[in-house]
Design a protein around this motif. Sequence first.
Motif, PDB file in Angstrom:
ATOM      1  N   ASP A   1      -9.804  -7.202  -6.278  1.00 60.45           N
ATOM      2  CA  ASP A   1      -9.352  -8.549  -6.657  1.00 60.45           C
ATOM      3  C   ASP A   1     -10.566  -9.463  -6.873  1.00 60.45           C
ATOM      4  O   ASP A   1     -10.705 -10.118  -7.911  1.00 60.45           O
TER       5      ASP A   1
ATOM      6  N   ASN B   1      -2.815 -10.834  -4.262  1.00 60.27           N
ATOM      7  CA  ASN B   1      -3.773 -10.738  -5.370  1.00 60.27           C
ATOM      8  C   ASN B   1      -3.789 -12.021  -6.209  1.00 60.27           C
ATOM      9  O   ASN B   1      -2.755 -12.458  -6.710  1.00 60.27           O
TER      10      ASN B   1
ATOM     11  N   GLY C   1       1.467  -6.526   0.490  1.00 57.41           N
ATOM     12  CA  GLY C   1       0.034  -6.829   0.493  1.00 57.41           C
ATOM     13  C   GLY C   1      -0.549  -7.227  -0.849  1.00 57.41           C
ATOM     14  O   GLY C   1      -1.364  -8.151  -0.942  1.00 57.41           O
TER      15      GLY C   1
ATOM     16  N   ASP D   1      -6.573   0.878  -3.777  1.00 56.87           N
ATOM     17  CA  ASP D   1      -7.436   1.440  -2.731  1.00 56.87           C
ATOM     18  C   ASP D   1      -8.205   2.654  -3.248  1.00 56.87           C
ATOM     19  O   ASP D   1      -9.385   2.835  -2.933  1.00 56.87           O
TER      20      ASP D   1
ATOM     21  N   GLY E   1       0.814  -1.209   0.000  1.00 60.37           N
ATOM     22  CA  GLY E   1       0.000   0.000   0.000  1.00 60.37           C
ATOM     23  C   GLY E   1       0.853   1.267   0.000  1.00 60.37           C
ATOM     24  O   GLY E   1       0.414   2.317  -0.454  1.00 60.37           O
ATOM     25  N   GLY E   2       2.070   1.154   0.514  1.00 59.77           N
ATOM     26  CA  GLY E   2       2.919   2.332   0.622  1.00 59.77           C
ATOM     27  C   GLY E   2       4.114   2.306  -0.319  1.00 59.77           C
ATOM     28  O   GLY E   2       4.762   3.327  -0.524  1.00 59.77           O
TER      29      GLY E   2
ATOM     30  N   ASP F   1       1.114  -6.516   6.233  1.00 58.05           N
ATOM     31  CA  ASP F   1       1.986  -6.151   7.352  1.00 58.05           C
ATOM     32  C   ASP F   1       1.864  -7.137   8.523  1.00 58.05           C
ATOM     33  O   ASP F   1       0.761  -7.476   8.949  1.00 58.05           O
TER      34      ASP F   1
ATOM     35  N   GLY G   1      -7.936  -3.166  -2.140  1.00 62.22           N
ATOM     36  CA  GLY G   1      -7.220  -4.206  -2.888  1.00 62.22           C
ATOM     37  C   GLY G   1      -7.962  -5.535  -2.965  1.00 62.22           C
ATOM     38  O   GLY G   1      -8.275  -6.017  -4.063  1.00 62.22           O
TER      39      GLY G   1
HETATM   40  O1  KG4 Z   1       1.952  -4.659   2.802  1.00 57.41           O
HETATM   41  P1  KG4 Z   1       0.704  -4.020   3.278  1.00 57.41           P
HETATM   42  O2  KG4 Z   1      -0.116  -4.733   4.315  1.00 57.41           O
HETATM   43  O3  KG4 Z   1       0.979  -2.604   3.878  1.00 57.41           O
HETATM   44  C1  KG4 Z   1       1.927  -1.715   3.442  1.00 57.41           C
HETATM   45  O4  KG4 Z   1       3.116  -1.846   3.818  1.00 57.41           O
HETATM   46  O5  KG4 Z   1       1.516  -0.811   2.671  1.00 57.41           O
HETATM   47  O6  KG4 Z   1      -0.187  -3.729   1.994  1.00 57.41           O
HETATM   48  C2  KG4 Z   1      -1.479  -3.233   2.068  1.00 57.41           C
HETATM   49  C3  KG4 Z   1      -1.968  -3.037   0.641  1.00 57.41           C
HETATM   50  C4  KG4 Z   1      -3.305  -2.287   0.591  1.00 57.41           C
HETATM   51  O7  KG4 Z   1      -3.209  -1.274  -0.377  1.00 57.41           O
HETATM   52  C5  KG4 Z   1      -4.280  -3.380   0.166  1.00 57.41           C
HETATM   53  O8  KG4 Z   1      -5.377  -2.863  -0.562  1.00 57.41           O
HETATM   54  C6  KG4 Z   1      -3.393  -4.252  -0.704  1.00 57.41           C
HETATM   55  O9  KG4 Z   1      -2.181  -4.305   0.000  1.00 57.41           O
HETATM   56  N1  KG4 Z   1      -3.942  -5.609  -0.879  1.00 57.41           N
HETATM   57  C7  KG4 Z   1      -4.305  -6.104  -2.083  1.00 57.41           C
HETATM   58  C8  KG4 Z   1      -4.815  -7.404  -1.843  1.00 57.41           C
HETATM   59  N2  KG4 Z   1      -4.720  -7.666  -0.500  1.00 57.41           N
HETATM   60  C9  KG4 Z   1      -4.170  -6.555   0.069  1.00 57.41           C
HETATM   61  N3  KG4 Z   1      -4.275  -5.553  -3.306  1.00 57.41           N
HETATM   62  C10 KG4 Z   1      -4.737  -6.286  -4.330  1.00 57.41           C
HETATM   63  N4  KG4 Z   1      -5.246  -7.530  -4.182  1.00 57.41           N
HETATM   64  C11 KG4 Z   1      -5.309  -8.128  -2.968  1.00 57.41           C
HETATM   65  N5  KG4 Z   1      -5.803  -9.352  -2.832  1.00 57.41           N
END
Ligand code: KG4
Length: 357
Positions: A196, A290, A286, A179, A149-150, A317, A192
């Motif tokens: 998906d 997908n 994250g 998002d 996400g970041g 995370d 996300g």
């Molecule tokens: O790694 P993470 O938990 O946090 C950060 O370090 O940013 O990633 C969160 C991101 C969010 O934008 C969420 O919408 C996305 O991962 N995400 C996905 C899926 N599961 C989580 N994006 C697309 N498809 C998914 N299944």
Amino acid sequence: MLMLAIESSCDETAAAVVENGRRVLSNCIASSVPLHAAWGGVVPEIASRAHLENILPIVHAALSEAGIALDRIDAVAVTRGPGLIGSLLVGMEFAKALAASRGIPLLCVQHIAGHLISPALGREVNAWGESVRGDAPPFVPYVGLTVSGGHSSLVHVKSPTEFFILGETLDDAVGEAYDKIAKHVGLGYPGGPLVDRTAAKGDGQRFAMPRPLLTASNFDFSFSGLKTAFVREVGKLGGPEAVRQDEQLLADLCASFQAAAVDVLLQKARRACKFVRSERLAIVGGVACNRGLRTTFRKELEQKLQLAFPEPEFCTDNAAMIAAAAYPLTLRKAHAAQRISALANLTLDAPVASWQS
Ligand code: KG4
Ligand code: ZN
């Protein structure tokens, strides 16, 4: 070596107990996501307060799920940055106090390094298919595609503590784009997983979406133009309300967005592997959860590259990945000094040695 790890960089308060940086005995997460849903994004002040409430219960939960008493823990690991400063401070100060009170080493980790080393983790086998029993350091070298996400980046993981950034996003991270488009069409937050699920029922060929920087001769990404193209397409079709009424239309739009995002990630990752002559690619963060991305990467790349997709619980995370990244530091005795502080913009290539004083 038994490590208790803590992660609190954004909206998840997480604690884990991990043996030798690989074998996960517990991986507990308290998320404040529902508290942010009404605002459609993370509210830093709410996140910090939630961390304060959650940190002690989540540490207790991690120890109890692992069946390990605190006096058996050999070291404490924690995320130092990057992230929201109010969130980071809760984890950092808690970890410092815990390590000091037990008289055990403190290891500080950069959050993206945690994502990049997450393929080392497992309960029996890890994402490389190795047994997690034993004390081998993480499997290297490989190319890591960070999709969260970041952050969105391609990194050459040369050793468990040496990261060379090949390219990164110039604007939005890919998860952020997911998002934002989900918010635009009212799918919910975080978007996300919802995009998906919706995309799985759609036709990814129906709408032509741009593939930003696909032909550029570097490894950088850009996802903000793709997000704008999606918004513009929704506008042409009568706006978010009209699109929401037509289930197939919404599914086709999401599938077309996803096809473009995955295409760019896949082609750039393939080129990065060729560039550094790596036969191994790990997809972390994250968005690595997908389903469309996993299927396409497996279909297109599995013949030529060894792929690592961490289990979903290690993609989003979590604290287990912080232990995985901290373990190689314990082998180098790179213990952090007690006066160390959280750093909101800590970079992946910041020299860990300087954190000792
Ligand atoms: O790694 P993470 O938990 O946090 C950060 O370090 O940013 O990633 C969160 C991101 C969010 O934008 C969420 O919408 C996305 O991962 N995400 C996905 C899926 N599961 C989580 N994006 C697309 N498809 C998914 N299944
Ligand atoms: Zn993350």
